[in-house]
Design a protein around this motif. Structure first.
Motif, PDB file in Angstrom:
ATOM      1  N   PRO A   1       2.815   1.948  21.650  1.00 53.92           N
ATOM      2  CA  PRO A   1       2.071   3.156  22.031  1.00 53.92           C
ATOM      3  C   PRO A   1       0.965   3.495  21.029  1.00 53.92           C
ATOM      4  CG  PRO A   1       4.396   3.484  22.409  1.00 53.92           C
ATOM      5  CD  PRO A   1       4.264   2.181  21.671  1.00 53.92           C
TER       6      PRO A   1
ATOM      7  N   HIS B   1       5.293   3.115  34.929  1.00 55.11           N
ATOM      8  CA  HIS B   1       4.751   3.665  33.685  1.00 55.11           C
ATOM      9  C   HIS B   1       5.489   4.962  33.307  1.00 55.11           C
ATOM     10  CE1 HIS B   1       0.772   3.755  31.215  1.00 55.11           C
ATOM     11  NE2 HIS B   1       1.839   3.874  30.459  1.00 55.11           N
TER      12      HIS B   1
ATOM     13  N   HIS C   1      -0.297  -0.042  30.242  1.00 52.04           N
ATOM     14  CA  HIS C   1       0.717   0.455  29.313  1.00 52.04           C
ATOM     15  C   HIS C   1       0.597  -0.314  28.003  1.00 52.04           C
ATOM     16  CE1 HIS C   1       4.520   1.625  27.539  1.00 52.04           C
ATOM     17  NE2 HIS C   1       4.850   0.356  27.441  1.00 52.04           N
TER      18      HIS C   1
ATOM     19  N   HIS D   1       8.275   5.706  29.994  1.00 52.58           N
ATOM     20  CA  HIS D   1       8.148   6.807  29.041  1.00 52.58           C
ATOM     21  C   HIS D   1       9.256   7.846  29.186  1.00 52.58           C
ATOM     22  CE1 HIS D   1       4.555   5.525  26.968  1.00 52.58           C
ATOM     23  NE2 HIS D   1       4.111   5.081  28.130  1.00 52.58           N
TER      24      HIS D   1
ATOM     25  N   MET E   1      -6.085   6.815  29.996  1.00 50.77           N
ATOM     26  CA  MET E   1      -5.277   5.776  30.584  1.00 50.77           C
ATOM     27  C   MET E   1      -6.178   4.888  31.437  1.00 50.77           C
ATOM     28  SD  MET E   1      -1.912   6.075  33.087  1.00 50.77           S
ATOM     29  CE  MET E   1      -1.520   7.649  32.442  1.00 50.77           C
TER      30      MET E   1
ATOM     31  N   GLY F   1      -0.971  -5.013  26.017  1.00 50.33           N
ATOM     32  CA  GLY F   1      -0.258  -4.186  26.975  1.00 50.33           C
ATOM     33  C   GLY F   1      -0.006  -4.916  28.270  1.00 50.33           C
TER      34      GLY F   1
ATOM     35  N   GLU G   1       8.256   7.119  22.007  1.00 51.22           N
ATOM     36  CA  GLU G   1       7.216   6.203  21.555  1.00 51.22           C
ATOM     37  C   GLU G   1       7.646   5.323  20.387  1.00 51.22           C
ATOM     38  OE1 GLU G   1       4.319   9.253  21.301  1.00 51.22           O
ATOM     39  OE2 GLU G   1       3.407   8.656  23.190  1.00 51.22           O
TER      40      GLU G   1
END
Length: 96
Positions: A26, A55, A22, A59, A1, A47, A64
């Motif tokens: 994905p 973030h 992000h 999720h 990340m 992103g 995803e």
């Protein structure tokens, strides 16, 4: 990340706080034929910079495939009522 060390504003909640990257589509979806055919490598790697709370919230709200299929732009994320509710909640949290 990827993480930004400097303080900038989250693209969702607008708090000045360290940010994480992000992927709007994905990374797990990048190797799927549907997405490989429909998007260029640059498009797949687009992103937004968001705080960790936003973030995690993104999720938690969406898997995803749903993110890749339905929420592949900042505008689409911001238009969702559940995301708006999360942003309002995050805005009330302490910044520490």
């Amino acid at each position: 990340m990827r993480q930004r060390a400097s303080f900038e504003h989250c693209e969702l909640c607008n708090r000045a706080i360290p940010l994480t990257f992000h992927h709007l589509i994905p990374r797990k979806m990048h190797r799927r034929p549907r997405f490989k055919k429909a998007y260029t490598r640059d498009e797949l790697n687009q992103g937004i910079w968001v705080c960790q709370a936003c973030h995690r919230g993104i999720h938690k709200l969406f898997d995803e495939m749903t993110l890749a299929r339905d929420y592949y732009t900042l505008e689409k994320l911001l238009a969702d009522p559940a995301v708006q509710k999360h942003i309002a909640w995050v805005g009330k949290q302490r910044r520490g």
